[in-house]
Design an enzyme around this catalytic site. Sequence first.
Site, PDB file in Angstrom:
ATOM      1  N   ASP A   1      39.654  33.246  44.100  1.00 61.43           N
ATOM      2  CA  ASP A   1      39.930  34.214  43.039  1.00 61.43           C
ATOM      3  C   ASP A   1      39.493  35.597  43.492  1.00 61.43           C
ATOM      4  OD1 ASP A   1      39.527  35.917  40.679  1.00 61.43           O
ATOM      5  OD2 ASP A   1      40.085  34.114  39.571  1.00 61.43           O
TER       6      ASP A   1
ATOM      7  N   ASP B   1      37.134  37.611  41.065  1.00 65.10           N
ATOM      8  CA  ASP B   1      35.762  37.083  41.055  1.00 65.10           C
ATOM      9  C   ASP B   1      35.012  37.510  42.309  1.00 65.10           C
ATOM     10  OD1 ASP B   1      36.142  35.880  38.674  1.00 65.10           O
ATOM     11  OD2 ASP B   1      36.185  33.813  39.438  1.00 65.10           O
TER      12      ASP B   1
HETATM   13  N1  URA Z   1      44.914  35.134  41.870  1.00 56.65           N
HETATM   14  C1  URA Z   1      43.868  35.015  42.724  1.00 56.65           C
HETATM   15  O1  URA Z   1      42.884  35.748  42.631  1.00 56.65           O
HETATM   16  N2  URA Z   1      43.927  34.061  43.661  1.00 56.65           N
HETATM   17  C2  URA Z   1      44.988  33.233  43.821  1.00 56.65           C
HETATM   18  O2  URA Z   1      44.973  32.385  44.725  1.00 56.65           O
HETATM   19  C3  URA Z   1      46.056  33.370  42.919  1.00 56.65           C
HETATM   20  C4  URA Z   1      46.004  34.331  41.958  1.00 56.65           C
END
Ligand code: URA
Length: 242
Positions: A234, A237
């Site tokens: 992510d 994050d």
């Molecule tokens: N958004 C993200 O941060 N990571 C992904 O793998 C897909 C969407």
Amino acid sequence: ASDSQPPSQCLGPEYRDEAERPEATVSKPVPHDNVHILAQTPQLIALLTMIRDKNTGRADFIFYSNRIIRLLVEEGLNHLPVVSHEISTPVGRHYAGVKFEGKICGVSIMRAGESMEQGLRDCCRSVRIGKILIQRDEETSKPKLYYDKLPEDISDRWVLLLDPMLATGGSALMAIEVLKSRGVPEDHILFLNLIASPEGIKKFADEYPKVRVVTAFVDQGLDEKNYIVPGLGDFGDRFYTM
Ligand code: URA
């Protein structure tokens, strides 16, 4: 297409013997004229290796992401039109150059896209930046527009749309709809992105063939949770909280 083997390439300076140039996975090619993948240089692949690594801490993640974002912005700006601009140099000669034509603005898709704003500001002094917040509607599980703040005169500007990860394409496609509803022509939109899935790229190319996409890498595919694989997890994050 999603699971086909990604290509690998020998990387490193050409003066080195082939045996001394390690193989690394590089971006999938895509058959769409509107999609521009950054050159798969040793530099770019090393930067991507840093941010993909789960053991890379937040400070390094930010630093190396910012370097890739800078490359994306610089490449994106190459896709804007220029006009002739002749100047005189301090030694009394003329130089036949160019300058950018028209106004630009950035639009970040919140929250992860905001991480790309500084890279744009570093290249374009006092650039206007708008924001769009799209989230999945709990009831319909479709993307829903929650908030937008865009320059009044956005229809007169070239728009650099910012989102680091293009997974299913749901948010980015909705963002394009929002921009179009404010009068921005499709061919005045440039989508800047770090890592894309082949699925997201195809959707973009099919639905908005005039929107240019500049990405650093087209990855292997999506997993069952719609994360890009191999991906980097992510992005929001890792950039903002981890
Ligand atoms: N958004 C993200 O941060 N990571 C992904 O793998 C897909 C969407």
